[in-house]
Write an enzyme that holds these catalytic residues in place. Structure first.
Site, short mmCIF file in Angstrom:
data_model
loop_
_atom_site.label_atom_id
_atom_site.label_comp_id
_atom_site.label_asym_id
_atom_site.label_seq_id
_atom_site.Cartn_x
_atom_site.Cartn_y
_atom_site.Cartn_z
N CYS A 141 5.42 9.68 -0.62
CA CYS A 141 4.08 9.27 -0.14
C CYS A 141 3.01 10.30 -0.48
CB CYS A 141 4.12 8.99 1.36
SG CYS A 141 5.23 7.63 1.79
N ILE B 184 8.26 -1.36 7.26
CA ILE B 184 8.59 0.00 7.67
C ILE B 184 9.97 0.39 7.18
CG2 ILE B 184 7.16 -0.28 9.74
CD1 ILE B 184 9.78 -0.41 11.38
N ALA B 185 10.22 1.69 7.11
CA ALA B 185 11.54 2.22 6.75
C ALA B 185 11.82 3.42 7.64
CB ALA B 185 11.60 2.61 5.28
N ALA C 51 8.56 5.65 7.14
CA ALA C 51 7.46 5.31 6.25
C ALA C 51 6.92 3.92 6.58
CB ALA C 51 7.93 5.34 4.79
N ILE C 52 5.65 3.71 6.25
CA ILE C 52 5.00 2.42 6.45
C ILE C 52 4.27 2.04 5.16
CG2 ILE C 52 3.23 1.15 7.72
CD1 ILE C 52 3.73 3.00 10.09
N GLY D 271 0.82 -1.20 0.00
CA GLY D 271 0.00 0.00 0.00
C GLY D 271 0.86 1.25 0.00
N THR E 110 8.03 5.90 -2.58
CA THR E 110 8.96 5.94 -1.46
C THR E 110 10.37 5.77 -1.99
OG1 THR E 110 7.33 4.97 0.04
CG2 THR E 110 9.61 4.85 0.74
N TYR E 111 11.31 6.42 -1.33
CA TYR E 111 12.73 6.23 -1.64
C TYR E 111 13.33 5.26 -0.63
CZ TYR E 111 17.76 7.04 -1.49
OH TYR E 111 19.11 6.87 -1.47
N HIS E 112 14.17 4.37 -1.10
CA HIS E 112 14.99 3.52 -0.23
C HIS E 112 16.45 3.67 -0.66
CE1 HIS E 112 11.57 1.73 1.63
NE2 HIS E 112 11.17 1.07 0.55
#
Length: 224
Positions: free
Chosen positions: A185, A168-169, A154-155, A75, A79-81
């Site tokens: 997001c 999560i992050a 973030a979730i 969901g 998002t960036y990782h």
């Protein structure tokens, strides 16, 4: 509320390619659903990349050629990782816990908030915004005069046969400028909008080992 047998706690060294992470999660989730594998919490760091959740919109991807972009079934939006960000993939069987998605997401938020509190950071959730936020009175206020808030975690989850994955992050020390390639997001940034922060950006010289230790301690208090 979420007590069960202890999950396997797994930490990967180095940078884990995203496709390999998804492949492993898919296999584990299938086995957990069958009762052939214990629950898992898997901690990783990824190479720089963007992921697009099920609610992602093309206009929120500002720099599509900057890093690899992966479509994902979790969901959320974009998002960036990247290095310096702790990603925790949470594979829990809600059949053995509580079949309540809202309670599960709330528990993830509380896990992050409790972890940050151990470093004297007050993280907060917001009804209209996903993730965990910190107030930034040291920055210029929002356009309406309210205190600026930056996102620190973030979730994004997916659930299959009541087994959870993704997760999560938490921003420990990522390159915050990398977030400028997306609207994180779906939340607009800029001088008058919401921003992104990290533990180190907030002046805390925390190591990844420090963060992992507290994450484990706080996880066990909430999830068993």
């Amino acid at each position: 509320m979420f007590s069960s047998t202890p999950a396997i706690w797994d930490i990967s060294e180095g940078l884990t390619p995203y496709t390999k992470a998804v492949e492993r999660m898919e296999k584990l989730v299938a086995k957990i659903a069958l009762g052939d594998e214990p629950e898992h919490i898997w901690l990783v760091e990824h190479p720089p990349m963007f992921t697009a959740g099920t609610s992602a919109t093309p206009q929120d991807l500002i720099s599509p050629d900057r890093f690899p972009v992966y479509q994902t079934g979790r969901g959320g939006q974009h998002t960036y990782h990247g290095p310096g960000q702790r990603v925790a993939y949470v594979m829990l069987d809600l059949n053995r816990r509580t079949r309540d998605v809202r309670k599960f997401v709330t528990a993830l938020e509380q896990w992050i908030i409790n972890t940050l509190a151990q470093f004297n950071i007050r993280g907060e959730s917001r009804e209209d915004r996903v993730g965990v936020w910190v107030a930034r009175p040291d920055k210029p206020p929002m356009a309406d005069g309210s205190i600026r808030e930056d996102k620190i975690a973030a979730i994004g989850i997916r659930i299959r046969k009541w087994v959870t994955f993704h997760g999560i992050a938490i921003n420990l020390e990522p390159q915050l400028e990398h977030f400028s390639g997306i609207v994180p997001c779906g939340i607009s940034g800029g001088p008058e909008g919401y921003g992104v922060t990290s533990l180190v950006d907030l002046g805390l010289p925390v190591t990844m080992d420090d963060l992992d230790l507290v994450l484990h301690q706080e996880y066990r208090k909430l999830f068993g």
